[in-house]
Scaffold this active site. Sequence first.
Site, PDB file in Angstrom:
ATOM      1  N   GLY A  72       0.626  -1.220   0.024  1.00 36.19           N
ATOM      2  CA  GLY A  72       0.004  -0.098  -0.098  1.00 36.19           C
ATOM      3  C   GLY A  72       0.800   1.260  -0.073  1.00 36.19           C
ATOM      4  N   ASN A 152      -7.626   4.361   8.831  1.00 38.89           N
ATOM      5  CA  ASN A 152      -7.044   2.922   9.490  1.00 38.89           C
ATOM      6  C   ASN A 152      -6.926   2.962  11.054  1.00 38.89           C
ATOM      7  OD1 ASN A 152      -5.245   5.278   8.693  1.00 38.89           O
ATOM      8  ND2 ASN A 152      -3.717   4.052  10.055  1.00 38.89           N
ATOM      9  N   GLN A 180      -7.347  -0.259   4.024  1.00 33.94           N
ATOM     10  CA  GLN A 180      -8.220  -0.726   4.949  1.00 33.94           C
ATOM     11  C   GLN A 180      -9.674  -1.327   4.618  1.00 33.94           C
ATOM     12  OE1 GLN A 180      -7.386  -1.662   8.082  1.00 33.94           O
ATOM     13  NE2 GLN A 180      -5.347  -0.836   8.078  1.00 33.94           N
ATOM     14  N   CYS A 326       2.413   1.617  11.568  1.00 36.06           N
ATOM     15  CA  CYS A 326       3.558   2.057  11.127  1.00 36.06           C
ATOM     16  C   CYS A 326       4.049   3.270  11.827  1.00 36.06           C
ATOM     17  CB  CYS A 326       3.000   2.740   9.818  1.00 36.06           C
ATOM     18  SG  CYS A 326       2.442   1.771   8.744  1.00 36.06           S
TER      19      CYS A 326
END
Length: 393
Positions: A72, A152, A180, A326
């Site tokens: 992504g 997300n 997502q 992340c």
Amino acid sequence: MKKMIYLDNAATTRTAPEVVETMLPYFSEFYGNASTVYEFGQKSKEAISKARETIAGAIGAKENEIYFTGGGSESDNWALKATAEAYKSKGRHIITSKIEHHAILHTCEWLEQNGFEVTYLDVDEFGVVKLEELKKAIRPDTILISIMFANNEIGTIEPVAEIGKIAKEHGILFHTDAVQAFGQVPIQVDELNIDMLSASAHKLNGPKGVGLLYIRKGIKIRSFVHGGAQERKRRAGTENVPGIVGFGKAVELALASMQERTQKECELRDYLMERVLREIPFTRVNGDRTNRLPNNVNLCFQFVEGESLLIMLDMKGICGSSGSACTSGSLDPSHVLLAIGLPHEIAHGSLRLTLGSDTTREDMDTVVEAMKEIVTQLREMSPLYEDYMKKNF
């Protein structure tokens, strides 16, 4: 060994056994390079074509509009950077939102350093992009709108159809980060006027390291990775055949189970939220209560540090997160929670739990009981909680 309750499916999912089984032959049996002309390599090429067909069908796209990537983040980078490069003669203005994934936000920062202007739209208290602000932000030199399909962290689903319509009316390209949402909610690119879309296999029980970028036919963005002629000369590099095959199988499974699976996840999601709000005081749900991803629960516990809560849940065999995987390790509160108006001290007490197909009602009960115990312990150690209770009770 205690049972693990895995509730971090927004970070990554377990690769489905059927996906693994489908991938295995392409590691050791049909391992030919898909770019070769001999029959052995053509078996790999055929497998890629089949996966591309399955994935294109899932979003109502044409097969030659699907480009496989490494995930992504690469897809997001490609969409923004290549569009900026290709359309800079028309304009250097891009619109996005303050709650995007960092793959978008950091790419926008990079573009700003390279001569582009970016408008970051506000969202309301539920995390929904304000359409009137979007319309006001559009300029003659606006070349791209990039708004995520669903957030997300807090799970809120954005008004993608309306955004796509606005973009089309103004002749502006529309990209959506659907990492997502893909496999969780129905997506049809033509109906929604989506010009580019990013997705990733490991969010829907596929393998890690493979994603896609949908690029509507006629859009002239160029290669992002230079080298060979793979992916119709737009994304160089030997194809990850097992990963692409696994991605196709994961999409096939997700489509087949979507209605039943998401109904179950919605029921469990709402059950968990209702129990927590009823049984743990000074708690709030973040994001829209109903217009959200079926598997997403995001909570804030006042007078509690989210990291401490996560660690203590982990000790009980429960896996969750405080936001995006992340940004794990960051001491700063979530940019998404700050954008919806939460003060720092409340945003620090966030917990994201994302359900999967194997999550049960018993799991939800176990989690609630664990949270009640842990939140009580943490608040007993909090001087802020002690001061609040003295002043108000």
